[in-house]
Design a protein around this motif. Structure first.
Motif, PDB file in Angstrom:
ATOM      1  N   ASP A   1      -5.664   4.016   8.684  1.00 31.98           N
ATOM      2  CA  ASP A   1      -4.398   3.499   9.182  1.00 31.98           C
ATOM      3  C   ASP A   1      -4.413   3.336  10.698  1.00 31.98           C
ATOM      4  O   ASP A   1      -3.770   2.451  11.250  1.00 31.98           O
ATOM      5  CB  ASP A   1      -3.252   4.438   8.784  1.00 31.98           C
ATOM      6  CG  ASP A   1      -2.793   4.211   7.349  1.00 31.98           C
ATOM      7  OD1 ASP A   1      -3.032   3.110   6.827  1.00 31.98           O
ATOM      8  OD2 ASP A   1      -2.203   5.137   6.772  1.00 31.98           O
TER       9      ASP A   1
ATOM     10  N   PRO B   1     -10.437   0.351   8.128  1.00 32.09           N
ATOM     11  CA  PRO B   1     -11.226   1.072   7.119  1.00 32.09           C
ATOM     12  C   PRO B   1     -12.718   1.166   7.410  1.00 32.09           C
ATOM     13  O   PRO B   1     -13.420   1.898   6.724  1.00 32.09           O
ATOM     14  CB  PRO B   1     -10.986   0.240   5.851  1.00 32.09           C
ATOM     15  CG  PRO B   1     -10.767  -1.152   6.366  1.00 32.09           C
ATOM     16  CD  PRO B   1     -10.041  -0.990   7.685  1.00 32.09           C
TER      17      PRO B   1
ATOM     18  N   VAL C   1      -8.006   0.438   1.016  1.00 31.47           N
ATOM     19  CA  VAL C   1      -7.414  -0.160   2.210  1.00 31.47           C
ATOM     20  C   VAL C   1      -7.992  -1.554   2.446  1.00 31.47           C
ATOM     21  O   VAL C   1      -7.272  -2.483   2.815  1.00 31.47           O
ATOM     22  CB  VAL C   1      -7.641   0.746   3.432  1.00 31.47           C
ATOM     23  CG1 VAL C   1      -7.130   0.082   4.716  1.00 31.47           C
ATOM     24  CG2 VAL C   1      -6.935   2.080   3.235  1.00 31.47           C
TER      25      VAL C   1
ATOM     26  N   HIS D   1      -5.754  -4.847   2.837  1.00 32.67           N
ATOM     27  CA  HIS D   1      -5.757  -5.667   4.042  1.00 32.67           C
ATOM     28  C   HIS D   1      -6.442  -7.012   3.831  1.00 32.67           C
ATOM     29  O   HIS D   1      -6.110  -7.975   4.515  1.00 32.67           O
ATOM     30  CB  HIS D   1      -6.483  -4.939   5.174  1.00 32.67           C
ATOM     31  CG  HIS D   1      -5.732  -3.755   5.686  1.00 32.67           C
ATOM     32  ND1 HIS D   1      -6.109  -3.070   6.835  1.00 32.67           N
ATOM     33  CD2 HIS D   1      -4.631  -3.113   5.233  1.00 32.67           C
ATOM     34  CE1 HIS D   1      -5.277  -2.075   7.049  1.00 32.67           C
ATOM     35  NE2 HIS D   1      -4.381  -2.076   6.081  1.00 32.67           N
TER      36      HIS D   1
ATOM     37  N   GLN E   1      -0.693   1.920   4.409  1.00 34.96           N
ATOM     38  CA  GLN E   1      -1.428   1.725   3.159  1.00 34.96           C
ATOM     39  C   GLN E   1      -2.534   2.751   2.993  1.00 34.96           C
ATOM     40  O   GLN E   1      -2.814   3.213   1.880  1.00 34.96           O
ATOM     41  CB  GLN E   1      -2.003   0.305   3.111  1.00 34.96           C
ATOM     42  CG  GLN E   1      -0.944  -0.759   2.868  1.00 34.96           C
ATOM     43  CD  GLN E   1      -1.527  -2.152   2.819  1.00 34.96           C
ATOM     44  OE1 GLN E   1      -2.640  -2.412   3.286  1.00 34.96           O
ATOM     45  NE2 GLN E   1      -0.777  -3.075   2.231  1.00 34.96           N
ATOM     46  N   GLY E   2      -3.185   3.133   4.095  1.00 35.29           N
ATOM     47  CA  GLY E   2      -4.260   4.119   4.001  1.00 35.29           C
ATOM     48  C   GLY E   2      -3.756   5.475   3.576  1.00 35.29           C
ATOM     49  O   GLY E   2      -4.304   6.107   2.680  1.00 35.29           O
TER      50      GLY E   2
ATOM     51  N   SER F   1      -2.510   5.355  -0.068  1.00 32.05           N
ATOM     52  CA  SER F   1      -3.662   5.296  -0.976  1.00 32.05           C
ATOM     53  C   SER F   1      -4.367   6.647  -1.043  1.00 32.05           C
ATOM     54  O   SER F   1      -4.834   7.082  -2.102  1.00 32.05           O
ATOM     55  CB  SER F   1      -4.645   4.213  -0.524  1.00 32.05           C
ATOM     56  OG  SER F   1      -4.068   2.927  -0.617  1.00 32.05           O
TER      57      SER F   1
END
Length: 480
Positions: A74, A78, A125, A129, A400-401, A404
């Motif tokens: 994040d 990644p 991720v 993305h 999102q990271g 997840s």
């Protein structure tokens, strides 16, 4: 995006898709091949009593890798956690493969777990993305499809290498494949970083008072390690004949109770609507499935007198039905909203657990067990990608990271806990091989309870405030 939009193998996405597919194939092959040779390796090293730690320890250290990779992804994308994870996984494979003692073999497995957790979250991720929302269901389906060939070829190849050379070379081969995947990912990750640089204004528009996740990432190291230690202590407490089991169990529970809340979205332990319920759903469903998957082959061999090869085919059948379910959920123009599709998957998964429990009863045909696993696999193929897709959709780009990572953490930790409980139940009811129908029934009963709870939680995954998903007062707060 319309149906005429570019697909996964359009020139704009082809290199990225092929590299991700290669990574998932290696992950699948590693899991299946290494699990095949694990009994031989452990016995040759004189560590049969530590067999469970070769699996549980992998899941335990993956918790740390999962949490740290989510925060780093994040903050800076990644690429760094993905390459670090691949290096740890390859290094762990080489260390285990070159081991002549059990302690170094287990150390290698723990290093693999650390890397495996980081790689899995980082790939999620990249999928979030690197693809528009309309392509993500297809990418999740492709990721599932990447398990099909390894599920059929991994065990026999690993067995042949062990016979012709030794089990050491299976670990060496996995390390080499990791290096190949690392090279394939260079170009796609460079492209992704360039695209991300053009979208930095998205992060600038985050709500006031909500710090980027990366700023608090270092604060998560202690709770991540503490949760991993707590899970390890509970595993130890569930081991038959281990000294000081009550002390280990209490210490493990205290560590989980005090530190887990720092690693998951607010409201997760109460299964709050939205992302918190998705995190709990992922853990409950995964724990139920992998407990069933672990014990069905053992029951087919010990109680129903199937050969190891025939019992292993139940795993291949489940992998195929999992793929079918994933392929169906990835089709465009689903007849129902994604949330309802996930609920249907959870209910089918629960039905498979119930069939497996029926198969454990005396007098039930042995095929019932394989059918139960196949049905549960079909449900998981529908459910699991949907949970990942909804989590990405509900999460702001810069969350999102971490969200997840919460999914993967829930998956690993719940599986460790339920497998520990299942082992304790099995040992308590164990009589002898050939007379353990009741022992297996208690294990599948525990899995059915977890699967049923997943069906209940699946009704709570729709957020109460769709416009504020994952952000601010009504969504998932930043993890602390």
């Amino acid at each position: 995006m319309s149906d005429a939009a570019p697909g996964l193998f359009n020139p704009a996405y082809r290199a990225r898709t092929l590299a991700l597919a290669a990574a998932f194939v290696v992950i699948a092959f590693a899991a299946l091949a290494l699990n095949t040779v694990m009994p031989i390796a452990v016995q040759e090293l004189g560590g049969l009593g530590l067999y469970a730690f070769a699996f549980g320890g992998f899941l335990t250290t993956s918790i740390v890798g999962t949490v740290l990779a989510g925060g780093i992804a994040d903050r800076g994308g990644p690429a760094a956690p993905l390459y670090t994870g691949l290096a740890c996984f390859a290094g762990g494979a080489l260390l285990s493969g070159s081991s002549s003692a059990m302690w170094s073999f287990l150390l290698g497995r723990y290093l693999q777990g650390l890397g495996g957790g980081a790689v899995t979250v980082s790939l999620y991720v990249v999928m979030g993305h690197g693809y528009p929302a309309a392509l993500r269901p297809r990418m999740f389906s492709l990721a599932t499809a990447c398990w099909i060939v390894p599920s059929m070829m991994g065990p026999p190849i690993a067995g042949a290498v062990t016979v012709w050379l030794s089990w050491h070379w299976v670990f060496y081969g996995i390390g080499l494949l990791d290096v190949v995947v690392s090279v394939l990912l260079i170009k796609p990750l460079i492209q992704l970083r360039r695209a991300g640089a053009a979208d930095e204004d998205v992060l600038e528009g985050q709500s006031a008072g909500e710090a980027p996740f990366g700023e608090g990432a270092s604060l998560r190291i202690f709770p991540a390690v503490a949760v991993a230690i707590g899970a390890g202590l509970l595993q130890y407490a569930g081991a038959k004949g281990a000294p000081h089991q009550p002390i280990a169990a209490v210490a493990g529970l205290l560590l989980l109770a005090s530190c887990l809340r720092h690693l998951v979205p607010a409201g997760t332990l109460r299964a709050r609507r939205g992302i918190p319920s998705l995190v709990v759903l992922r853990g409950a469903a995964a724990a139920a499935y992998f407990t069933i998957e672990t014990y069905i082959p053992l029951m087919l061999i010990n109680e129903r007198h199937w050969s190891a090869g025939a019992a292993g085919m139940s795993l291949t059948g489940a992998a195929l039905t999992w793929f079918v379910g994933s392929w169906l959920q990835g089709r465009p123009r689903l007849p129902w909203p994604r949330e309802r599709v996930v609920l249907i998957g959870a209910l089918i998964h629960g039905a498979g657990a119930a069939i497996a429990l029926t198969g454990a009863l005396r007098g039930a045909h042995a095929v019932t067990l394989a059918v139960g696993l196949a049905v549960a696999g079909f449900g998981m193929g529908i459910l699991l990608p949907g949970v990942g897709i909804l989590t990405l959709e509900y999460s702001p780009v810069n969350h999102q990271g971490r969200n997840s990572a919460s999914l993967q953490l829930s998956d690993s930790l719940s599986s460790v806990l339920l497998l520990t409980l299942a082992g304790t139940l099995f040992n308590s009811a164990h009589v002898r091989a050939g007379a353990d129908n009741m022992a297996f029934a208690t294990v599948f009963g525990a899995a059915l309870v977890a699967a049923a709870s997943a069906g209940v939680i699946a009704r709570r995954i729709t957020p109460p405030h769709p416009k504020g998903l994952g952000v601010g007062k009504h969504g998932s707060r930043p993890l602390t």
